[in-house]
Write a protein that holds these residues in place. Structure first.
Motif, PDB file in Angstrom:
ATOM      1  N   LEU A 266      26.984  44.241  52.839  1.00  0.00           N
ATOM      2  CA  LEU A 266      26.285  45.467  53.252  1.00  0.00           C
ATOM      3  C   LEU A 266      27.178  46.692  53.142  1.00  0.00           C
ATOM      4  O   LEU A 266      26.714  47.771  52.794  1.00  0.00           O
ATOM      5  CB  LEU A 266      25.792  45.350  54.696  1.00  0.00           C
ATOM      6  N   LYS A 267      28.455  46.523  53.428  1.00  0.00           N
ATOM      7  CA  LYS A 267      29.406  47.634  53.358  1.00  0.00           C
ATOM      8  C   LYS A 267      29.790  47.983  51.918  1.00  0.00           C
ATOM      9  O   LYS A 267      30.485  48.961  51.683  1.00  0.00           O
ATOM     10  CB  LYS A 267      30.674  47.300  54.153  1.00  0.00           C
ATOM     11  N   GLY A 268      29.361  47.176  50.960  1.00  0.00           N
ATOM     12  CA  GLY A 268      29.668  47.440  49.561  1.00  0.00           C
ATOM     13  C   GLY A 268      31.032  46.932  49.127  1.00  0.00           C
ATOM     14  O   GLY A 268      31.490  47.239  48.024  1.00  0.00           O
ATOM     15  N   GLU A 269      31.678  46.124  49.960  1.00  0.00           N
ATOM     16  CA  GLU A 269      33.000  45.586  49.627  1.00  0.00           C
ATOM     17  C   GLU A 269      32.902  44.301  48.807  1.00  0.00           C
ATOM     18  O   GLU A 269      33.839  43.942  48.104  1.00  0.00           O
ATOM     19  CB  GLU A 269      33.786  45.284  50.915  1.00  0.00           C
ATOM     20  N   MET A 270      31.769  43.627  48.949  1.00  0.00           N
ATOM     21  CA  MET A 270      31.565  42.352  48.265  1.00  0.00           C
ATOM     22  C   MET A 270      30.158  42.304  47.685  1.00  0.00           C
ATOM     23  O   MET A 270      29.310  43.115  48.032  1.00  0.00           O
ATOM     24  CB  MET A 270      31.748  41.175  49.238  1.00  0.00           C
ATOM     25  N   SER A 271      29.959  41.311  46.837  1.00  0.00           N
ATOM     26  CA  SER A 271      28.652  40.985  46.286  1.00  0.00           C
ATOM     27  C   SER A 271      28.312  39.570  46.747  1.00  0.00           C
ATOM     28  O   SER A 271      29.188  38.850  47.216  1.00  0.00           O
ATOM     29  CB  SER A 271      28.721  41.038  44.758  1.00  0.00           C
ATOM     30  N   LEU A 272      27.083  39.170  46.631  1.00  0.00           N
ATOM     31  CA  LEU A 272      26.762  37.773  46.924  1.00  0.00           C
ATOM     32  C   LEU A 272      27.399  36.877  45.870  1.00  0.00           C
ATOM     33  O   LEU A 272      27.893  35.797  46.176  1.00  0.00           O
ATOM     34  CB  LEU A 272      25.247  37.557  46.954  1.00  0.00           C
ATOM     35  N   VAL A 273      27.410  37.340  44.620  1.00  0.00           N
ATOM     36  CA  VAL A 273      27.968  36.569  43.512  1.00  0.00           C
ATOM     37  C   VAL A 273      29.102  37.368  42.872  1.00  0.00           C
ATOM     38  O   VAL A 273      28.931  38.518  42.505  1.00  0.00           O
ATOM     39  CB  VAL A 273      26.891  36.255  42.456  1.00  0.00           C
ATOM     40  N   GLY A 274      30.248  36.728  42.763  1.00  0.00           N
ATOM     41  CA  GLY A 274      31.415  37.356  42.152  1.00  0.00           C
ATOM     42  C   GLY A 274      32.625  36.479  42.370  1.00  0.00           C
ATOM     43  O   GLY A 274      32.541  35.431  43.011  1.00  0.00           O
ATOM     44  N   PRO A 275      33.771  36.883  41.874  1.00  0.00           N
ATOM     45  CA  PRO A 275      34.984  36.085  42.092  1.00  0.00           C
ATOM     46  C   PRO A 275      35.370  36.097  43.563  1.00  0.00           C
ATOM     47  O   PRO A 275      35.297  37.137  44.217  1.00  0.00           O
ATOM     48  CB  PRO A 275      36.045  36.784  41.249  1.00  0.00           C
ATOM     49  N   ARG A 276      35.773  34.960  44.113  1.00  0.00           N
ATOM     50  CA  ARG A 276      36.195  34.912  45.522  1.00  0.00           C
ATOM     51  C   ARG A 276      37.414  35.801  45.700  1.00  0.00           C
ATOM     52  O   ARG A 276      38.340  35.761  44.899  1.00  0.00           O
ATOM     53  CB  ARG A 276      36.538  33.481  45.939  1.00  0.00           C
ATOM     54  N   PRO A 277      37.427  36.613  46.752  1.00  0.00           N
ATOM     55  CA  PRO A 277      38.568  37.517  46.958  1.00  0.00           C
ATOM     56  C   PRO A 277      39.810  36.751  47.405  1.00  0.00           C
ATOM     57  O   PRO A 277      39.744  35.876  48.254  1.00  0.00           O
ATOM     58  CB  PRO A 277      38.072  38.452  48.063  1.00  0.00           C
ATOM     59  N   ASN A 278      40.913  37.089  46.779  1.00  0.00           N
ATOM     60  CA  ASN A 278      42.168  36.402  47.091  1.00  0.00           C
ATOM     61  C   ASN A 278      43.018  37.218  48.062  1.00  0.00           C
ATOM     62  O   ASN A 278      42.732  38.381  48.338  1.00  0.00           O
ATOM     63  CB  ASN A 278      42.958  36.112  45.810  1.00  0.00           C
TER      64      ASN A 278
ATOM     65  N   GLN B 289      36.363  35.183  34.735  1.00  0.00           N
ATOM     66  CA  GLN B 289      36.129  36.016  33.560  1.00  0.00           C
ATOM     67  C   GLN B 289      34.848  35.584  32.837  1.00  0.00           C
ATOM     68  O   GLN B 289      34.031  36.419  32.451  1.00  0.00           O
ATOM     69  CB  GLN B 289      37.326  35.934  32.610  1.00  0.00           C
ATOM     70  N   LYS B 290      34.671  34.277  32.689  1.00  0.00           N
ATOM     71  CA  LYS B 290      33.469  33.752  32.032  1.00  0.00           C
ATOM     72  C   LYS B 290      32.216  34.170  32.804  1.00  0.00           C
ATOM     73  O   LYS B 290      31.219  34.591  32.209  1.00  0.00           O
ATOM     74  CB  LYS B 290      33.549  32.229  31.934  1.00  0.00           C
ATOM     75  N   MET B 291      32.269  34.067  34.138  1.00  0.00           N
ATOM     76  CA  MET B 291      31.115  34.444  34.952  1.00  0.00           C
ATOM     77  C   MET B 291      30.792  35.933  34.794  1.00  0.00           C
ATOM     78  O   MET B 291      29.634  36.312  34.625  1.00  0.00           O
ATOM     79  CB  MET B 291      31.367  34.127  36.427  1.00  0.00           C
ATOM     80  N   ILE B 292      31.820  36.761  34.843  1.00  0.00           N
ATOM     81  CA  ILE B 292      31.616  38.209  34.736  1.00  0.00           C
ATOM     82  C   ILE B 292      30.980  38.561  33.397  1.00  0.00           C
ATOM     83  O   ILE B 292      30.040  39.364  33.334  1.00  0.00           O
ATOM     84  CB  ILE B 292      32.954  38.959  34.928  1.00  0.00           C
ATOM     85  N   ARG B 293      31.469  37.957  32.334  1.00  0.00           N
ATOM     86  CA  ARG B 293      30.952  38.260  30.990  1.00  0.00           C
ATOM     87  C   ARG B 293      29.523  37.775  30.783  1.00  0.00           C
ATOM     88  O   ARG B 293      28.779  38.351  29.991  1.00  0.00           O
ATOM     89  CB  ARG B 293      31.857  37.630  29.928  1.00  0.00           C
ATOM     90  N   SER B 294      29.142  36.701  31.472  1.00  0.00           N
ATOM     91  CA  SER B 294      27.812  36.127  31.244  1.00  0.00           C
ATOM     92  C   SER B 294      26.837  36.383  32.398  1.00  0.00           C
ATOM     93  O   SER B 294      25.725  35.845  32.382  1.00  0.00           O
ATOM     94  CB  SER B 294      27.938  34.624  30.985  1.00  0.00           C
ATOM     95  N   LEU B 295      27.246  37.183  33.383  1.00  0.00           N
ATOM     96  CA  LEU B 295      26.386  37.373  34.552  1.00  0.00           C
ATOM     97  C   LEU B 295      25.066  38.038  34.176  1.00  0.00           C
ATOM     98  O   LEU B 295      25.031  39.073  33.523  1.00  0.00           O
ATOM     99  CB  LEU B 295      27.099  38.199  35.629  1.00  0.00           C
ATOM    100  N   SER B 296      24.008  37.400  34.579  1.00  0.00           N
ATOM    101  CA  SER B 296      22.647  37.882  34.376  1.00  0.00           C
ATOM    102  C   SER B 296      21.907  37.663  35.685  1.00  0.00           C
ATOM    103  O   SER B 296      22.418  37.012  36.595  1.00  0.00           O
ATOM    104  CB  SER B 296      21.977  37.097  33.247  1.00  0.00           C
ATOM    105  N   ILE B 297      20.716  38.175  35.768  1.00  0.00           N
ATOM    106  CA  ILE B 297      19.900  37.957  36.962  1.00  0.00           C
ATOM    107  C   ILE B 297      19.654  36.459  37.146  1.00  0.00           C
ATOM    108  O   ILE B 297      19.718  35.939  38.258  1.00  0.00           O
ATOM    109  CB  ILE B 297      18.555  38.726  36.867  1.00  0.00           C
ATOM    110  N   SER B 298      19.416  35.759  36.043  1.00  0.00           N
ATOM    111  CA  SER B 298      19.183  34.312  36.100  1.00  0.00           C
ATOM    112  C   SER B 298      20.411  33.576  36.640  1.00  0.00           C
ATOM    113  O   SER B 298      20.295  32.720  37.517  1.00  0.00           O
ATOM    114  CB  SER B 298      18.834  33.808  34.695  1.00  0.00           C
TER     115      SER B 298
END
Length: 189
Positions: A102-114, A159-168
């Motif tokens: 909600l704060k805009g720091e994260m997304s539901l889907v993305g790389p886990r923050p380290n 990297q693979k996820m970011i490049r191929s991320l789609s709504i699906s």
């Protein structure tokens, strides 16, 4: 591409708000159980966010209060509480991160923050442009069981996820996570 990014951001906000509202009774129960378990039910830790900006990630505590602040794969299994084991298995420990979304720091889907001190992972992710997006609660690496103990493999999956991320793919990864796919970060026995 920009339309897809804006659409995903709007989905993130809508789902995070819905999740917090609908999940409020569960959040309250877990919070109370956490008070009884460790006395400090919320865990806050500084993590690396988009563009390498630090932010405070919020989760339900799954380990004792005196546990060293290290990557999960470096922590001892003995430090996980009984409630913490249940929360990890069901992934309910991640629910407070909806606030980060909600704060805009994260997304539901993305790389886990380290963590800020995971130099090898930071280097691998920097080379692959992983910090160009908001970190997520779940992602491709998580559902495939790839954790932070293998920095190069994790960064490649990110990297693979970011490049191929789609709504699906966005909905597929959320559904797979909700159905229990992936084991989360390993803990030392």
């Amino acid at each position: 591409m920009l339309k897809a990014v804006l659409f995903v951001q709007n989905l993130d906000i809508a789902f995070a708000l819905l999740g917090l509202l609908v999940g409020l009774p569960v959040l309250i129960v877990i919070y109370i159980l956490g008070l009884l378990d460790t006395g400090a039910p919320l865990f806050r830790q500084t993590r690396v966010g988009r563009d390498k900006r630090p932010f405070t990630l919020v989760k339900f505590r799954t380990m004792g209060v005196d546990t060293a602040s290290v990557a999960t794969h470096l922590a001892s299994r003995a430090s996980i509480t009984r409630l913490g084991a249940f929360l990890r298995k069901t992934k309910l420990d991640e629910l407070p991160q909806l606030w980060n979304v909600l704060k805009g720091e994260m997304s539901l889907v993305g790389p886990r923050p380290n963590l800020l001190n995971q130099d090898e992972l930071i280097a691998e992710r920097t080379v692959r442009g992983v910090y160009s997006v908001r970190p997520g609660i779940t992602g491709l690496a998580q559902v495939r069981g790839i954790d932070m103990s293998t920095p190069a493999l994790l960064a490649e999956a990110d990297q693979k996820m970011i490049r191929s991320l789609s709504i699906s793919l966005y909905f597929t990864l959320i559904l797979q996570t909700a159905l229990g796919r992936g084991a989360g970060d390993r803990v030392v026995h």
